[in-house]
Design an enzyme around this catalytic site. Structure first.
Site, mmCIF file in Angstrom:
data_model
loop_
_atom_site.group_PDB
_atom_site.id
_atom_site.type_symbol
_atom_site.label_atom_id
_atom_site.label_comp_id
_atom_site.label_asym_id
_atom_site.label_seq_id
_atom_site.Cartn_x
_atom_site.Cartn_y
_atom_site.Cartn_z
ATOM 1 N N LYS A 45 0.870 -1.176 0.000
ATOM 2 C CA LYS A 45 0.000 0.000 0.000
ATOM 3 C C LYS A 45 0.907 1.226 0.000
ATOM 4 O O LYS A 45 2.100 1.114 0.279
ATOM 5 C CB LYS A 45 -0.963 -0.029 1.181
ATOM 6 C CG LYS A 45 -0.349 0.419 2.506
ATOM 7 C CD LYS A 45 -1.013 -0.090 3.754
ATOM 8 C CE LYS A 45 -2.463 0.066 4.032
ATOM 9 N NZ LYS A 45 -3.133 1.338 3.900
ATOM 10 N N GLY A 46 0.371 2.391 -0.303
ATOM 11 C CA GLY A 46 1.180 3.604 -0.377
ATOM 12 C C GLY A 46 1.916 3.868 0.930
ATOM 13 O O GLY A 46 1.303 3.836 2.005
ATOM 14 N N ILE A 71 -9.548 5.810 1.405
ATOM 15 C CA ILE A 71 -8.678 5.394 2.500
ATOM 16 C C ILE A 71 -7.811 6.582 2.938
ATOM 17 O O ILE A 71 -7.505 6.742 4.116
ATOM 18 C CB ILE A 71 -7.747 4.228 2.052
ATOM 19 C CG1 ILE A 71 -8.546 3.073 1.441
ATOM 20 C CG2 ILE A 71 -6.861 3.748 3.213
ATOM 21 C CD1 ILE A 71 -9.446 2.328 2.361
ATOM 22 N N CYS A 130 -1.260 12.101 -5.835
ATOM 23 C CA CYS A 130 -1.640 12.780 -4.591
ATOM 24 C C CYS A 130 -1.605 14.288 -4.783
ATOM 25 O O CYS A 130 -0.877 14.794 -5.625
ATOM 26 C CB CYS A 130 -0.668 12.520 -3.453
ATOM 27 S SG CYS A 130 0.010 10.951 -3.453
HETATM 28 C C1 LIG Z 1 -8.811 0.266 -1.360
HETATM 29 C C2 LIG Z 1 -7.839 0.789 -2.371
HETATM 30 C C3 LIG Z 1 -6.654 1.392 -1.934
HETATM 31 C C4 LIG Z 1 -5.728 1.880 -2.857
HETATM 32 N N1 LIG Z 1 -4.557 2.443 -2.403
HETATM 33 C C5 LIG Z 1 -3.617 2.839 -3.304
HETATM 34 C C6 LIG Z 1 -2.354 3.333 -2.864
HETATM 35 O O1 LIG Z 1 -2.062 3.388 -1.657
HETATM 36 N N2 LIG Z 1 -1.456 3.739 -3.804
HETATM 37 C C7 LIG Z 1 -1.748 3.672 -5.161
HETATM 38 O O2 LIG Z 1 -0.891 4.045 -5.986
HETATM 39 N N3 LIG Z 1 -2.923 3.179 -5.603
HETATM 40 C C8 LIG Z 1 -3.852 2.770 -4.719
HETATM 41 N N4 LIG Z 1 -5.038 2.252 -5.164
HETATM 42 C C9 LIG Z 1 -5.275 2.123 -6.628
HETATM 43 C C10 LIG Z 1 -4.969 0.714 -7.106
HETATM 44 O O3 LIG Z 1 -3.642 0.358 -6.837
HETATM 45 C C11 LIG Z 1 -5.271 0.555 -8.623
HETATM 46 O O4 LIG Z 1 -4.424 1.406 -9.360
HETATM 47 C C12 LIG Z 1 -6.703 0.883 -8.949
HETATM 48 O O5 LIG Z 1 -7.584 0.432 -7.947
HETATM 49 C C13 LIG Z 1 -7.125 0.282 -10.288
HETATM 50 O O6 LIG Z 1 -7.067 -1.117 -10.285
HETATM 51 P P1 LIG Z 1 -8.353 -2.055 -9.948
HETATM 52 O O7 LIG Z 1 -9.487 -1.549 -10.801
HETATM 53 O O8 LIG Z 1 -7.901 -3.428 -10.284
HETATM 54 O O9 LIG Z 1 -8.648 -1.884 -8.499
HETATM 55 C C14 LIG Z 1 -5.989 1.775 -4.257
HETATM 56 C C15 LIG Z 1 -7.180 1.165 -4.691
HETATM 57 C C16 LIG Z 1 -8.096 0.678 -3.765
HETATM 58 C C17 LIG Z 1 -9.345 0.025 -4.283
#
Ligand SMILES: Cc1cc2nc3c(=O)[nH]c(=O)nc-3n(C[C@H](O)[C@H](O)[C@H](O)COP(=O)(O)O)c2cc1C
Length: 286
Positions: A45-46, A71, A130
């Site tokens: 996670k980030g 989040i 961000c």
């Molecule tokens: C609950 C949640 C938390 C996420 N936290 C981050 C993060 O901390 N850093 C980041 O670059 N992307 C974050 N994302 C984005 C995902 O890494 C991804 O790029 C995005 O959800 C698209 O993919 P998906 O449709 O398969 O979920 C988050 C997505 C979700 C759903």
């Protein structure tokens, strides 16, 4: 097209499947269901220089065709992750991609400095979605000059390869990706969530929308960047099953990330890995 095993940044990965950042926490909990070594690489996670509290509830809404998350980048800081988790990933022979962010350009660079040389880390993934607190909330990844400065800063403090993660909520994603490439980025992760808003009971929630609809936007962004730039692309956005994963690989991705699918089916990742293995074994026939 991604292969088994896959070579990325000079390292062999057992397969091209990763989780998307933020969707498997720091990596330990999912082992109650499947082994983390199922993944080609684990994406954290980030993480930021300082611990960050994130947003109040509600933080996750089911939109039916996807989800909205707010989040707010909650995390306990890079140092703690490296101290407490490096061993865990080394033992599982699973390389880590550290997703990093900052609220200023200096904070991004400081993240790179803190990592130093770490045998578990395959790459940094700079989340440039961000808001920049110093510039009144403009998203870093919308300005090619800022993107270039952050990448150059990271490249000056670490030898670990840098992936730049972009959102497609920009006029021309190729222009932004090109700025990252020119500054020395080793690869791109495309795409992040798109900003949106929905109401849960009485609360309006702003957040990032993810899930199935994103794949149409992601595929276009990937295809356009792939045609213009000679660096690897890691695809993300709405990959729900093995068929989607194959589509992303065909569009030019070296590897793929699965996020929202895990919330619908916690076994989505092992199923996709299994399906891809079978697909490659059949000589890439569906
Ligand atoms: C609950 C949640 C938390 C996420 N936290 C981050 C993060 O901390 N850093 C980041 O670059 N992307 C974050 N994302 C984005 C995902 O890494 C991804 O790029 C995005 O959800 C698209 O993919 P998906 O449709 O398969 O979920 C988050 C997505 C979700 C759903």
């Amino acid at each position: 097209m991604g292969t088994f095993p896959l070579e990325l940044f000079g390292k062999k990965l057992r397969n091209p499947v990763m989780n998307a950042s933020g969707t498997l926490g720091y990596g330990k909990e999912i082992e109650r269901l499947w082994k983390i070594s199922t993944l080609g690489a684990f994406v954290t996670k980030g993480l930021s220089v300082f611990p960050h509290k994130g947003n109040p509830q509600p933080r996750i809404l089911d939109l039916g065709f996807g989800m909205l998350n707010s989040i707010g980048l909650q995390n306990f800081g890079i140092k703690r992750f490296l101290e407490e988790y490096t061993e865990f990933f080394i033992r599982r022979k699973t390389p880590v991609i550290l997703n990093i962010f900052g609220f200023t350009e200096d904070e991004y660079v400081e993240c790179g400095r803190l990592i130093g040389e770490n045998p578990a880390v395959l790459a940094l993934e700079a989340n440039l979605s961000c808001p920049n607190v110093k510039q009144g909330g403009i998203i870093f990844g919308k300005d090619p000059k800022i993107v270039g400065r952050i990448v150059r800063g990271l490249k000056s403090v670490t030898k670990i390869p840098v992936l730049v993660k972009l959102s497609s909520e920009v006029t021309d994603i190729v222009e932004i990706a090109y700025a990252a490439y020119e500054a020395g980025a080793d690869g791109l992760t495309l795409i992040n969530t798109l900003p949106g808003m929905w109401k849960e009971r009485d609360t309006l929630v702003r957040g990032g929308i993810s899930g199935p609809f994103l794949k149409f936007l992601a595929l276009k962004a990937i295809y356009d960047c792939k045609r213009s730039l000679p660096i690897p692309i890691v695809g993300a956005g709405g990959i729900m099953n093995v068929k989607d994963a194959i589509l992303f690989l065909e569009a030019g991705c070296s590897a793929i990330q699965v996020g929202t699918a895990t919330f619908l089916d916690p076994l989505a990742i092992p199923k996709i890995v299994k399906g891809l293995k079978a697909y490659f074994k059949r000589g890439q026939k569906w």
